[in-house]
Design a protein around this motif. Structure first.
Motif, PDB file in Angstrom:
ATOM      1  N   ARG A 127      -4.287  -7.262   5.995  1.00 14.07           N
ATOM      2  CA  ARG A 127      -4.277  -6.881   4.578  1.00 14.07           C
ATOM      3  C   ARG A 127      -2.935  -7.205   3.930  1.00 14.07           C
ATOM      4  O   ARG A 127      -2.873  -7.670   2.795  1.00 14.07           O
ATOM      5  CB  ARG A 127      -4.599  -5.384   4.425  1.00 14.07           C
ATOM      6  CG  ARG A 127      -6.064  -5.051   4.636  1.00 14.07           C
ATOM      7  CD  ARG A 127      -6.375  -3.607   4.245  1.00 14.07           C
ATOM      8  NE  ARG A 127      -5.568  -2.620   4.941  1.00 14.07           N
ATOM      9  CZ  ARG A 127      -5.848  -2.124   6.159  1.00 14.07           C
ATOM     10  NH1 ARG A 127      -6.930  -2.511   6.796  1.00 14.07           N
ATOM     11  NH2 ARG A 127      -5.060  -1.215   6.709  1.00 14.07           N
ATOM     12  N   GLY A 128      -1.853  -6.952   4.654  1.00 13.59           N
ATOM     13  CA  GLY A 128      -0.532  -7.247   4.126  1.00 13.59           C
ATOM     14  C   GLY A 128      -0.326  -8.730   3.863  1.00 13.59           C
ATOM     15  O   GLY A 128       0.207  -9.121   2.829  1.00 13.59           O
ATOM     16  N   GLY A 131      -1.900  -9.804   0.816  1.00 19.13           N
ATOM     17  CA  GLY A 131      -1.367  -9.224  -0.400  1.00 19.13           C
ATOM     18  C   GLY A 131      -2.151  -8.038  -0.910  1.00 19.13           C
ATOM     19  O   GLY A 131      -2.029  -7.655  -2.072  1.00 19.13           O
ATOM     20  N   GLU A 132      -2.961  -7.444  -0.044  1.00 16.75           N
ATOM     21  CA  GLU A 132      -3.760  -6.278  -0.429  1.00 16.75           C
ATOM     22  C   GLU A 132      -2.935  -5.009  -0.277  1.00 16.75           C
ATOM     23  O   GLU A 132      -1.986  -4.950   0.506  1.00 16.75           O
ATOM     24  CB  GLU A 132      -5.022  -6.191   0.439  1.00 16.75           C
ATOM     25  CG  GLU A 132      -5.933  -7.393   0.299  1.00 16.75           C
ATOM     26  CD  GLU A 132      -7.095  -7.357   1.278  1.00 16.75           C
ATOM     27  OE1 GLU A 132      -7.311  -6.319   1.938  1.00 16.75           O
ATOM     28  OE2 GLU A 132      -7.769  -8.382   1.388  1.00 16.75           O
ATOM     29  N   GLU A 133      -3.326  -4.009  -0.999  1.00 22.95           N
ATOM     30  CA  GLU A 133      -2.677  -2.701  -0.913  1.00 22.95           C
ATOM     31  C   GLU A 133      -2.987  -2.066   0.435  1.00 22.95           C
ATOM     32  O   GLU A 133      -4.111  -2.178   0.938  1.00 22.95           O
ATOM     33  CB  GLU A 133      -3.176  -1.791  -2.037  1.00 22.95           C
ATOM     34  CG  GLU A 133      -2.744  -2.228  -3.419  1.00 22.95           C
ATOM     35  CD  GLU A 133      -1.241  -2.099  -3.610  1.00 22.95           C
ATOM     36  OE1 GLU A 133      -0.656  -1.091  -3.169  1.00 22.95           O
ATOM     37  OE2 GLU A 133      -0.664  -3.035  -4.196  1.00 22.95           O
ATOM     38  N   PRO A 134      -2.025  -1.371   1.030  1.00 28.02           N
ATOM     39  CA  PRO A 134      -2.314  -0.662   2.289  1.00 28.02           C
ATOM     40  C   PRO A 134      -3.302   0.467   2.047  1.00 28.02           C
ATOM     41  O   PRO A 134      -3.335   1.041   0.955  1.00 28.02           O
ATOM     42  CB  PRO A 134      -0.957  -0.112   2.734  1.00 28.02           C
ATOM     43  CG  PRO A 134      -0.040  -0.266   1.565  1.00 28.02           C
ATOM     44  CD  PRO A 134      -0.662  -1.224   0.590  1.00 28.02           C
ATOM     45  N   GLU A 135      -4.112   0.753   3.065  1.00 30.62           N
ATOM     46  CA  GLU A 135      -5.064   1.859   2.966  1.00 30.62           C
ATOM     47  C   GLU A 135      -4.306   3.170   3.054  1.00 30.62           C
ATOM     48  O   GLU A 135      -3.305   3.283   3.764  1.00 30.62           O
ATOM     49  CB  GLU A 135      -6.102   1.785   4.094  1.00 30.62           C
ATOM     50  CG  GLU A 135      -7.093   0.667   3.884  1.00 30.62           C
ATOM     51  CD  GLU A 135      -8.191   0.675   4.945  1.00 30.62           C
ATOM     52  OE1 GLU A 135      -8.180   1.514   5.842  1.00 30.62           O
ATOM     53  OE2 GLU A 135      -9.065  -0.187   4.833  1.00 30.62           O
ATOM     54  N   ALA A 136      -4.805   4.151   2.339  1.00 32.61           N
ATOM     55  CA  ALA A 136      -4.136   5.477   2.341  1.00 32.61           C
ATOM     56  C   ALA A 136      -4.426   6.228   3.604  1.00 32.61           C
ATOM     57  O   ALA A 136      -5.321   6.049   4.305  1.00 32.61           O
ATOM     58  CB  ALA A 136      -4.615   6.274   1.146  1.00 32.61           C
TER      59      ALA A 136
END
Length: 136
Positions: A127-128, A131-136
């Motif tokens: 994901r990084g 360029g995706e946001e990290p999961e919460a």
């Protein structure tokens, strides 16, 4: 990670597959079919995270090259079941089995929780890189 990817890329493509111009997009599809068995087009699309039409195009390309076979699902004639052609299975197994064996060996001594942490870490890395946001 670069060393890991570099070594995987150096696994030689078996001679029967060399003329087929197989790329990374084919490798994932073939891996799913080899390790999970026959799948429908929609199942492959979901695993590859592509649209069913994209999966169908890849499957069609490999079918024309004699790598894959498609048949009707006996339970639902609208669905197509995709498998690796018997004549190509030994070469594909030869090509992909070293990587699968290496993963099995690397993960063998880990607890289920440790394996899950490892998979979660790889997914976070993916994901990084995307360029995706990290999961919460």
């Amino acid at each position: 990670m670069p060393r890991l990817v570099g070594r995987a890329k150096r696994i030689p493509v078996p001679e029967p597959l060399q003329s087929l111009a197989l790329g990374p997009r084919h490798l994932s599809l073939l891996s799913y079919l080899l390790f999970d068995g026959a799948l429908t087009v929609n199942e492959l699309a979901a695993r590859l995270e592509v649209a069913p039409t994209t999966a169908s195009l890849l499957i069609g390309e490999l079918s024309r090259k004699g790598v894959l076979e498609r048949r009707e699902d006996e339970a639902d004639r609208r669905r197509r079941i995709v498998t690796i052609a018997a004549s190509m299975r030994p070469a594909i197994e030869q090509w992909l089995s070293r990587g699968a064996g290496a993963w099995r060996g690397a993960l063998r001594d880990l607890t289920p929780e440790q394996r899950q942490l490892f998979v979660d870490t790889l997914r976070a890395y993916e994901r990084g890189v995307a360029g995706e946001e990290p999961e919460a």
